[in-house]
Design a protein around this motif. Structure first.
Motif, PDB file in Angstrom:
ATOM      1  N   TYR A   1       0.830  -1.191   0.000  1.00 38.41           N
ATOM      2  CA  TYR A   1       0.000   0.000   0.000  1.00 38.41           C
ATOM      3  C   TYR A   1       0.864   1.239   0.000  1.00 38.41           C
ATOM      4  O   TYR A   1       0.524   2.243  -0.582  1.00 38.41           O
ATOM      5  CB  TYR A   1      -0.921  -0.005   1.221  1.00 38.41           C
ATOM      6  CG  TYR A   1      -1.814  -1.206   1.228  1.00 38.41           C
ATOM      7  CD1 TYR A   1      -2.929  -1.245   0.400  1.00 38.41           C
ATOM      8  CD2 TYR A   1      -1.528  -2.321   2.001  1.00 38.41           C
ATOM      9  CE1 TYR A   1      -3.747  -2.352   0.373  1.00 38.41           C
ATOM     10  CE2 TYR A   1      -2.335  -3.440   1.984  1.00 38.41           C
ATOM     11  CZ  TYR A   1      -3.449  -3.451   1.168  1.00 38.41           C
ATOM     12  OH  TYR A   1      -4.253  -4.541   1.139  1.00 38.41           O
TER      13      TYR A   1
ATOM     14  N   HIS B   1      -6.918  -4.934  -3.938  1.00 42.59           N
ATOM     15  CA  HIS B   1      -6.573  -4.662  -2.543  1.00 42.59           C
ATOM     16  C   HIS B   1      -6.351  -5.917  -1.728  1.00 42.59           C
ATOM     17  O   HIS B   1      -6.596  -5.917  -0.528  1.00 42.59           O
ATOM     18  CB  HIS B   1      -7.675  -3.820  -1.895  1.00 42.59           C
ATOM     19  CG  HIS B   1      -7.763  -2.444  -2.438  1.00 42.59           C
ATOM     20  ND1 HIS B   1      -6.826  -1.479  -2.190  1.00 42.59           N
ATOM     21  CD2 HIS B   1      -8.679  -1.864  -3.246  1.00 42.59           C
ATOM     22  CE1 HIS B   1      -7.160  -0.363  -2.801  1.00 42.59           C
ATOM     23  NE2 HIS B   1      -8.279  -0.570  -3.458  1.00 42.59           N
TER      24      HIS B   1
ATOM     25  N   ALA C   1      -6.641  -7.048   1.898  1.00 41.42           N
ATOM     26  CA  ALA C   1      -7.650  -6.269   2.620  1.00 41.42           C
ATOM     27  C   ALA C   1      -9.069  -6.650   2.203  1.00 41.42           C
ATOM     28  O   ALA C   1     -10.006  -6.547   3.003  1.00 41.42           O
ATOM     29  CB  ALA C   1      -7.415  -4.773   2.394  1.00 41.42           C
ATOM     30  N   ASN C   2      -9.256  -7.101   0.959  1.00 40.73           N
ATOM     31  CA  ASN C   2     -10.601  -7.481   0.509  1.00 40.73           C
ATOM     32  C   ASN C   2     -11.143  -8.668   1.302  1.00 40.73           C
ATOM     33  O   ASN C   2     -12.331  -8.711   1.648  1.00 40.73           O
ATOM     34  CB  ASN C   2     -10.598  -7.768  -0.996  1.00 40.73           C
ATOM     35  CG  ASN C   2      -9.538  -8.763  -1.415  1.00 40.73           C
ATOM     36  OD1 ASN C   2      -8.675  -9.137  -0.626  1.00 40.73           O
ATOM     37  ND2 ASN C   2      -9.581  -9.211  -2.657  1.00 40.73           N
TER      38      ASN C   2
ATOM     39  N   ASN D   1      -6.752   1.413   7.880  1.00 36.12           N
ATOM     40  CA  ASN D   1      -5.892   0.288   8.249  1.00 36.12           C
ATOM     41  C   ASN D   1      -5.928  -0.822   7.209  1.00 36.12           C
ATOM     42  O   ASN D   1      -4.996  -1.625   7.125  1.00 36.12           O
ATOM     43  CB  ASN D   1      -6.317  -0.271   9.612  1.00 36.12           C
ATOM     44  CG  ASN D   1      -5.587   0.397  10.766  1.00 36.12           C
ATOM     45  OD1 ASN D   1      -4.444   0.063  11.062  1.00 36.12           O
ATOM     46  ND2 ASN D   1      -6.256   1.365  11.388  1.00 36.12           N
ATOM     47  N   LEU D   2      -7.000  -0.860   6.420  1.00 32.34           N
ATOM     48  CA  LEU D   2      -7.111  -1.874   5.381  1.00 32.34           C
ATOM     49  C   LEU D   2      -6.615  -1.381   4.024  1.00 32.34           C
ATOM     50  O   LEU D   2      -5.826  -2.039   3.351  1.00 32.34           O
ATOM     51  CB  LEU D   2      -8.573  -2.332   5.243  1.00 32.34           C
ATOM     52  CG  LEU D   2      -9.216  -3.048   6.426  1.00 32.34           C
ATOM     53  CD1 LEU D   2     -10.616  -3.504   6.052  1.00 32.34           C
ATOM     54  CD2 LEU D   2      -8.389  -4.225   6.889  1.00 32.34           C
ATOM     55  N   PHE D   3      -7.095  -0.195   3.618  1.00 29.33           N
ATOM     56  CA  PHE D   3      -6.908   0.258   2.240  1.00 29.33           C
ATOM     57  C   PHE D   3      -6.017   1.497   2.108  1.00 29.33           C
ATOM     58  O   PHE D   3      -5.794   1.947   0.988  1.00 29.33           O
ATOM     59  CB  PHE D   3      -8.263   0.561   1.599  1.00 29.33           C
ATOM     60  CG  PHE D   3      -9.226  -0.582   1.639  1.00 29.33           C
ATOM     61  CD1 PHE D   3      -9.059  -1.666   0.790  1.00 29.33           C
ATOM     62  CD2 PHE D   3     -10.281  -0.597   2.529  1.00 29.33           C
ATOM     63  CE1 PHE D   3      -9.942  -2.736   0.821  1.00 29.33           C
ATOM     64  CE2 PHE D   3     -11.170  -1.657   2.565  1.00 29.33           C
ATOM     65  CZ  PHE D   3     -11.000  -2.736   1.716  1.00 29.33           C
TER      66      PHE D   3
ATOM     67  N   ARG E   1      -2.732   1.924   3.696  1.00 30.43           N
ATOM     68  CA  ARG E   1      -1.539   1.590   4.483  1.00 30.43           C
ATOM     69  C   ARG E   1      -0.290   2.204   3.843  1.00 30.43           C
ATOM     70  O   ARG E   1       0.326   1.621   2.959  1.00 30.43           O
ATOM     71  CB  ARG E   1      -1.393   0.090   4.622  1.00 30.43           C
ATOM     72  CG  ARG E   1      -2.568  -0.566   5.338  1.00 30.43           C
ATOM     73  CD  ARG E   1      -2.409  -2.061   5.443  1.00 30.43           C
ATOM     74  NE  ARG E   1      -1.365  -2.437   6.377  1.00 30.43           N
ATOM     75  CZ  ARG E   1      -1.523  -2.523   7.697  1.00 30.43           C
ATOM     76  NH1 ARG E   1      -2.701  -2.239   8.239  1.00 30.43           N
ATOM     77  NH2 ARG E   1      -0.537  -2.877   8.467  1.00 30.43           N
TER      78      ARG E   1
ATOM     79  N   VAL F   1      -8.916  -9.686  12.535  1.00 25.42           N
ATOM     80  CA  VAL F   1      -7.736  -9.711  11.660  1.00 25.42           C
ATOM     81  C   VAL F   1      -6.778 -10.804  12.108  1.00 25.42           C
ATOM     82  O   VAL F   1      -6.205 -11.535  11.281  1.00 25.42           O
ATOM     83  CB  VAL F   1      -7.027  -8.343  11.656  1.00 25.42           C
ATOM     84  CG1 VAL F   1      -5.723  -8.421  10.871  1.00 25.42           C
ATOM     85  CG2 VAL F   1      -7.915  -7.281  11.049  1.00 25.42           C
TER      86      VAL F   1
ATOM     87  N   LEU G   1      -2.226  -9.937   6.319  1.00 25.23           N
ATOM     88  CA  LEU G   1      -2.410  -8.520   6.643  1.00 25.23           C
ATOM     89  C   LEU G   1      -1.738  -8.235   7.981  1.00 25.23           C
ATOM     90  O   LEU G   1      -2.269  -8.571   9.043  1.00 25.23           O
ATOM     91  CB  LEU G   1      -3.894  -8.159   6.720  1.00 25.23           C
ATOM     92  CG  LEU G   1      -4.174  -6.676   6.969  1.00 25.23           C
ATOM     93  CD1 LEU G   1      -3.723  -5.845   5.769  1.00 25.23           C
ATOM     94  CD2 LEU G   1      -5.648  -6.442   7.246  1.00 25.23           C
TER      95      LEU G   1
END
Length: 1524
Positions: A9, A1253, A1256-1257, A1298-1300, A1302, A1334, A1433
């Motif tokens: 990311y 992604h 994260a997806n 935090n997911l998409f 970073r 997570v 992740l």
């Protein structure tokens, strides 16, 4: 993607990366800018508080080898040096300077950018590694157990071996004085000595230990000679003193313009090494100059001398280790039991991995638990009006769009090349084809009558043209005499439009005579000592033309005239060869001579005019030019329905085959489709404009010639014959089960800039396309160094499809294919060929000459840069001359003269003299091929010199180097407008000025240029101070009429910050970068092509194939992003074919060592990426389950699994990828994305939509399944509507970021002082309940792919695994099998079968493969799998020494205040990065919102409404900033 490194990311916003929303766009290119200018002078308020520099160790980290007690260190330091000692020694000032230096270094490293380090320099790049930083980084590795020295050596060698595998060049330096800093750590001091001796005696790595410190004169001389590009160094030491020592080393390197890379945050994957890179700037030079004496004093007295006083404690050094590693191998040898056959290996026998079920199918278009429609990626793309729409307003918009495309096309190819396509009318055959030969013998009487009639018409035309010339000749000859440039232009205008060859010959002879008379009059002038050589150049140009084009019309009288002219200018040998002269007394004509040999004159002054080996026979397939032989081969490829890899320099004409291919398919039928794949949206728009301007065709209602499909918009995608798209969008269509019928219509695919196959992000998509397409293709590029390897791979792929086609025909399984073939029986279509040709053309049409610019006393010194000045003797010996390092004819003469100067007694001096060289001697017309032969002969002679006397070559290369002068960066920026004015005076405009600073600074540069131009004019017109003269401009008012200009500028209306662009454009100045709206870029491109704009500053957004021809290219500054590939792409804009005689490249603020690397480096080799990801496997299963033609879908899936470029000629890697596919299937089944028959189910559609992604997806779906978003999104009712509090929205942003979102700060940044209490710089951790989910996901991933690593360990080369990577010292001797030492060190061998034998020494077992923190250090190195290939992740990221890396809270900060400007200061982003990152984040939210609204039955669902509110809020803020 699985192939992206852990910090994918973050890298997606750096250098060559691409964003989720428009991964094909230029959005990343502006990220190639360095930090914003404002950050160069950051105040201390932005800096870290002193306590915040101490990092927390990683949780549960392994105990490293050497325990460093911070309290003990502080105690030692305070007792060693008291404040009284400092005062007595006068070192208080040094202490203050070192504190200032620490702040400066922190500010520099905290602004460092995470990038790919090696780029494309390959063998030409060179960098330094600080040995002590290497020691500290590896010794403090969190996976190293105390006392395991052999494992330590393994870590060091693996670190270095990884660089060597990637073809990097480096050397290691250990300073003598640094040894004193280990006085309190004797075990490290011993290890340091052992490491130095081991590397020196057991490896080929170059080690330097002779330098005392970085401020020594010897080190200064060394840096001057070797010029490293960057230095890998640690920003912190074991103690404060060692940190100071490293800081001085860093500032010394930076002030030498050597960039810095932090050693503790290096990451690696299959092809690249990444790290935090800090660039040198003027503030570093300024600081060092101000404090050099204090730093010198501090280095010796404060840091070193105090450590030299206590040497009483004896330290035993391991001197016996000089060769001891090989001696120790008998005692430290250990073996493992062989890996037993796993169950998975026993059942896995089918090489084709047939896992495709034909039972219950999953319908991708409807949700799995309801009948609600579910859109796909194609339908989600914004659809502009297409030909099928019925709305009148939309159809008007179509007309406007098509009109504008015509304007774009006209600016690129003119208005005279439009082709009207008539269906079923074949293209004319080549002139030498059998069809044309037959026609010669079938002439009828009518044809003979037509020929006679044509002869009469030609006679009339000839008479008419003779009259016209008679009327114009006197005026033209008088014009040549009075104004040579104007008169010669009138002559050439006449010659261009005159169709009669005899009349043109008469005009040429008359023009030659007029120019000769002009030269004689010029030489008779009393002030003619400095003669105007341009007159003789024009005279020789006319002689060349007459001699080559009209030789059959030359009579003796003409030859005598030409011989006379040649004799007068001193070319007696040419005069005699043309027409022998009678001997006798002759008058003195020496005053007319140029006093130069004929060959030397032609090479020195006529290089751009030399004739090339061009064919004169036209090809009926191409009307507007005569193609060369290699271009005809491309046309033959298309005629035969073959595929080709086409490698040719920029502007050589390789794209003509693309448009010929389009024309062929358009003529054949109304159903065939050509897909043009372009890497960027800018190129998409350019190609669409060209197609609209080139082709017109009458089609049935609803069908159009050209359509577009990008991630941002689409129109006429399914109902066009020429689709222009980007790789990711074509992949969507190829993998979509519901568009396979359209896919079967594709007749050709054209891949432009196919070298993107080797890019950092998205490269695997190019590979997927090349493997999956069944039709022929054309793959075009100017920058591939291993095209043969690429072609071999593609030949193998085509053989696979040939076998598939054969099986389908024999079995009759594909009924759709049979039906399709029946429909085509009545049409003149040909079967595709499976042949793949390589067409490799290496010669550039125009020469490029390079110049280095520097400032001396506020005056510009522009020195020519000879290509040989970039070479070294060592480079020539190892690699020879770079393939594309060519000379212009003038540069060949300069090299010969330099060789004569250096070695007057040179044995071949006479033989290689231009007048005596066999290809030149007595030649009236020297051709370009002759000059190339001379160039090659000089290169061969240089290689001979190296064998005879290398010192002579060193002296020669040094002699060729230009002289430059250094000056402050600030002065160079102030003087930049004057440099533009100088280029204008030199007639070197139009020019493109490439810069890597951020886009806002680019706009400021435009204003600087404009202001300087205005100031100059104001000074000349002081009386008219209240207005600026219209002459103050770079515009040529004759090229664009006002009406056209208004239409083009009208495109700027409503665009973001259009006022910044509008004013400079009115004066002929523009800028171009990726953060601009595409309409703005289009306007700049068109006005530049039309000649209205003469000055454009740009980032690399103009590097990839954009058609913007110019006379000159200027590189305004050095940057890590200015690599070999970008240099070739950018410099290719200069001297375009048909536009300029020669191209000019200027280096304005680029150091000489960098210029040398750019010129001598080879273009990159294309290597395969890791081709498979978890989401890709799911998308393949969707295709296999739902496609109408199951066999075709199965063939596509198997092609991707079996024929990746990474596994080409690598059977073990191919097997490893199959296992990766199996374990991916296993994970998808156990997680509920596939059923037991591999049919997609559940949230497969949502995961596939967010495939950019991964991972994260998958985590997002976990949050949905656990109900965490519903728990978070609790609404309040306001005015009868559900609304969500700001706290809820901010928490939601934290989760999504935090997911998409970073993007990491460098490890040194832990806490930033806030200028605004509401601002956030470092992102908060996920809420506890989200973090638990997570962790559960990561545990599942670790268990699944940990088993995968255990399985593939059998593929490892165990012979190599028992060797140290670099020294190859072997520890697998049979005698060590029963060693007591091995038995003591290696208990429980059975649990250590799948990890590195050396990692076992630190008690790492097979179970540690399930821990991604340990993976890269523990996994068997020959299995070619990295941590980055596992879809894990990682919530908390740590560097090699256990320091936590903080996430940048740019998304949350923007949501709070909506200011992009604040992100540049508070989140340390430049404006271009900030805009692109926020835009990508917003588009991701929108994509999730659309997916959720389709998946959910309840339109008022709280989660759907929350995402809608968040999406609307971000859009409102972004649009508001866009209008500013």
């Amino acid at each position: 993607m699985a192939s992206a490194p852990t910090s994918q990311y973050q890298k997606s916003s750096s250098s060559d990366s691409e964003s989720e929303s428009e991964i094909e766009s230029d959005s990343s290119e502006d990220s190639e800018s360095t930090k914003s200018l404002s950050s160069f002078d950051q105040s201390e308020e932005d800096c870290l508080s002193s306590e915040s520099r101490i990092e927390d160790p990683a949780p549960e980290q392994l105990q490293h080898e050497f325990e460093i007690n911070d309290e003990k260190v502080l105690e030692i330091e305070t007792t060693d040096i008291s404040s009284c000692d400092l005062q007595r020694s006068g070192l208080t000032e040094c202490e203050n300077v070192l504190k200032e230096l620490s702040l400066l270094i922190w500010d520099t490293t905290s602004n460092s950018v995470f990038i790919s380090l090696l780029k494309d320099f390959v063998e030409s790049e060179f960098f330094l590694i600080d040995g002590d930083s290497l020691l500290i980084t590896c010794a403090l590795n969190v996976n190293l157990k105390k006392g395991q020295t052999l494992h330590f050596f393994y870590i060091v060698e693996q670190f270095l071996h990884d660089f060597i595998q990637k073809e990097a060049k480096f050397l290691i330096v250990f300073f003598k004085d640094a040894e004193n800093l280990y006085f309190n750590f004797p075990e490290l001091l011993a290890l340091r000595s052992a490491l130095i001796q081991h590397l020196e005696y057991n490896t080929d790595v170059t080690i330097h230990t002779e330098f005392s410190n970085c401020l020594s004169s010897e080190w200064e001389l060394f840096l001057k000679e070797c010029s490293p590009y960057f230095l890998i160094v640690s920003e912190t030491g074991l103690t404060a003193r060692q940190t100071h020592f490293l800081n001085i080393f860093i500032i010394h390197a930076l002030q030498k313009k050597i960039n810095i890379v932090l050693s503790s945050r290096l990451e690696t994957d299959t092809l690249r090494t990444y790290g935090y890179h800090a660039s040198s700037c003027y503030s570093h030079i300024k600081f060092f100059k101000m404090h050099e004496k204090q730093l010198q004093h501090a280095l010796h007295a404060y840091i070193i001398d105090y450590f030299q006083k206590s040497q009483e404690t004896g330290v035993v050094l391991y001197s016996h280790l000089k060769l001891s590693l090989e001696d120790m191998q008998k005692e430290r040898k250990y073996r493992y039991k062989k890996l037993s056959e796993l169950y998975m290996l026993q059942v896995f026998d089918d090489p084709d991995v047939a896992f495709f079920s034909k039972k219950r199918e999953f319908d991708e278009l409807t949700h799995w638990h309801s009948s609600r429609p579910l859109s796909d990626d194609f339908e989600r793309t914004k659809c502009n009006s297409d030909a099928k729409c019925k709305d009148a307003k939309e159809r008007r918009n179509i007309q406007k769009l098509h009109h504008f495309y015509h304007v774009i096309g006209k600016s690129m190819i003119g208005s005279k090349r439009s082709v009207s396509i008539v269906r079923d009318r074949a293209l004319p055959p080549p002139a030498n084809s059998s069809v044309s030969k037959k026609s010669k013998f079938q002439k009828k009487k009518a044809e003979k009558f037509i020929e006679e009639n044509q002869k009469r018409q030609l006679a009339k035309l000839e008479k008419k043209e003779e009259e016209r010339w008679k009327n114009l000749s006197l005026a033209i000859e008088r014009g040549i005499k009075e104004n040579p440039n104007f008169g010669i232009k009138r002559l050439e205008d006449f010659l261009q439009i005159c169709p009669v060859k005899s009349v043109k010959f008469t005009a040429e002879m008359a023009g030659l005579g007029a120019i000769f008379k002009l030269w004689m009059e010029h030489c008779k002038k009393p002030d003619a000592e400095s003669k105007d050589i341009s007159i003789v150049i024009q005279m020789m140009k006319r002689i060349h033309i007459i001699h080559e084009k009209y030789s059959e019309l030359l009579q003796n009288v003409h030859r005598q005239k030409i011989a006379k002219y040649l004799k007068y200018i001193g070319f007696n040998n040419l005069a005699d060869s043309l027409c022998p002269q009678e001997s006798g007394t002759e008058k003195d004509i020496s005053e007319y001579s140029v006093h130069m040999g004929a060959a030397r004159f032609q090479l020195t002054h006529m290089g751009p005019y030399l004739f090339r080996e061009e064919r004169s026979d036209p090809d009926p397939r191409v009307l507007h030019f005569i193609p060369d032989t290699w271009q005809r081969e491309l046309l033959d490829v298309v005629d035969n329905n073959e595929s080709a890899v086409i490698v040719a320099p920029t502007s050589s004409g390789k794209t003509h085959a693309s448009y010929y291919c389009m024309e062929k398919i358009l003529r054949e039928s109304n159903e065939g489709v050509v897909v043009y794949v372009s890497p960027t949206k800018a190129l998409v728009n350019q190609v669409v404009g060209t197609v609209h301007n080139l082709f017109t065709k009458t089609l049935p209602k609803g069908l159009v010639v050209c359509g577009v499909f990008t991630r941002d918009y689409r129109h006429d995608t399914m109902n066009c014959q020429i689709l222009v798209t980007v790789p990711q969008c074509l992949e969507i269509l190829l993998l979509s089960p519901h568009y396979q019928k359209w896919v079967k219509r594709i007749r050709y695919v054209i891949f432009d800039e196919v070298h993107c196959l080797g890019g950092e992000i998205g490269a695997e998509v190019w590979e997927h396309l090349l493997v999956m397409i069944r039709c022929p293709f054309l793959a075009l590029s100017a920058t591939i160094s291993n095209p043969k390897h690429l072609t071999e791979w593609l030949v193998l792929v085509k053989k696979y499809w040939q076998q598939v086609e054969s099986k389908m025909e024999n079995s009759g399984a594909s009924q759709n294919a049979v039906e399709c073939s029946k429909k085509q029986q009545c049409k003149r279509t040909e079967n595709p060929s499976y042949r793949v040709r390589l067409v490799w053309y290496k010669e550039r049409y125009n020469d490029l000459e390079k110049y280095v610019c520097s400032l001396k006393d506020k005056n510009f010194v522009i020195e020519h840069y000879h290509p040989c000045a970039a070479l070294t003797v060592n480079h020539i010996q190892k690699y020879g001359f770079p393939v594309d390092l060519g000379f212009s004819p003038r540069e060949s003469i300069l090299l010969y003269d330099a060789m004569v100067h250096i070695w007057p007694e040179w044995s071949r001096r006479q033989e290689l003299d231009p007048e005596e060289f066999n290809c030149f001697k007595n030649k009236v017309v020297i051709r370009r091929t002759d000059a190339k032969k001379y160039e090659e002969e000089l290169k061969r002679e240089m290689i001979c010199w190296i064998q005879l006397d290398p010192d002579k070559v060193n002296e020669l290369l040094k002699y060729l180097k230009p002289q430059t002068f250094d000056s402050a960066e600030s002065e160079k920026r102030i003087m930049f407008p004057y440099f533009v004015e100088k280029l204008k005076g030199m007639e070197r405009l139009p020019a493109i000025f490439f810069s890597f600073i951020n886009s806002d600074s680019g706009a400021r540069i435009q204003r600087l240029i404009l202001w300087e131009s205005e100031i100059k004019e104001i000074k000349e017109n002081l009386k008219k101070y209240n207005e600026v003269s219209p002459d103050c401009t770079y515009i040529d008012h004759t090229v664009v009429d006002n009406q056209t200009l208004k239409k083009i500028l009208h495109r700027l209306k409503g665009t973001r910050q259009c006022y910044k662009l509008y004013a400079p454009l009115q004066r002929g100045i523009g800028y171009h970068h990726a953060s601009m709206e595409y309409k703005q870029r289009q306007v700049v491109e068109m006005l530049f092509r039309l000649g209205h704009v003469k000055v454009v500053t740009a980032t690399s957004s103009l590097a990839l194939g954009i058609n913007m021809p110019c006379k000159s290219v200027v590189f305004m500054e050095d940057s890590v992003y200015l690599d070999a590939l970008h240099f070739r792409q950018m410099s290719g804009r200069a001297g375009r074919h048909g536009e300029d005689l020669i191209g000019n490249v200027f280096f304005y603020d680029v150091p000489l060592p960098k210029i040398e690397r750019l010129l001598r480096s080879n273009v990159p080799k294309l290597k395969g990426q890791f081709p498979i990801s978890l989401t890709l496997v799911l998308r393949l299963m969707l295709l296999a389950a739902k496609a109408d033609d199951k066999e075709d879908a199965k063939a596509k899936v198997l092609s991707l699994l079996q024929y990746s470029l990474m596994s080409f000629k690598q059977p073990k890697i191919k097997c490893m990828l199959k296992f990766y596919f199996i374990y991916s299937l296993q994970f998808l089944v156990t997680e509920g994305y596939l059923d037991q028959e591999c049919v997609p189910m559940g949230y497969s559609g949502l995961v596939s939509h967010l495939h950019y992604h991964e991972p994260a997806n998958f985590v997002l779906v976990r949050f949905l399944e656990k109900g965490l978003f519903h728990k978070l999104c609790t609404p309040v009712i306001i005015d009868g509507q559900k609304r969500f509090s700001e706290d809820t929205m901010e928490t939601l942003v934290v989760v999504l970021a935090n997911l998409f979102g970073r993007r990491y700060f460098p490890p040194c940044v832990k806490k930033l002082k806030k200028k605004n209490p509401q601002s956030v710089a470092i992102l908060d951790n996920l809420p506890k309940d989200f973090a638990i989910v997570v962790k559960e996901y990561n545990d599942r991933i670790q268990n699944n792919f940990g088993s995968f690593l255990l399985t593939i360990s059998k593929l490892a080369d165990m012979r190599k695994e028992y060797q140290l990577p670099l020294s190859e010292i072997d520890f697998s001797v049979e005698k060590c099998e029963d060693s007591e030492l091995v038995s003591h060190l290696m208990p429980g061998v059975e649990s250590r079968t799948a990890i590195s034998p050396f990692a076992c020494l630190s008690n790492i077992t097979d179970q540690d493969l399930f821990d991604t923190d340990v993976l890269n250090d523990a996994v068997l190195r020959t299995v070619n799998v990295y941590r980055e290939n596992i879809p894990f992740l990682k919530l908390n990221k740590y560097d090699m020494r256990g320091k936590k890396c903080s996430l940048n809270a740019y998304a949350l900060n923007f949501y709070k205040h909506g200011s992009l400007l604040k992100l540049t200061s508070e989140n340390r982003l430049n404006m271009g990065d900030a805009f692109n990152l926020i835009r990508d984040f917003v588009l991701t939210i929108q994509s999730i919102r659309i997916s959720l609204s389709e998946l959910c039955d309840d339109k008022d669902d709280n989660v759907v409404l929350a995402f809608k509110q968040l999406s609307d809020a971000f859009n409102a803020k972004l649009k508001k900033k866009g209008r500013q």
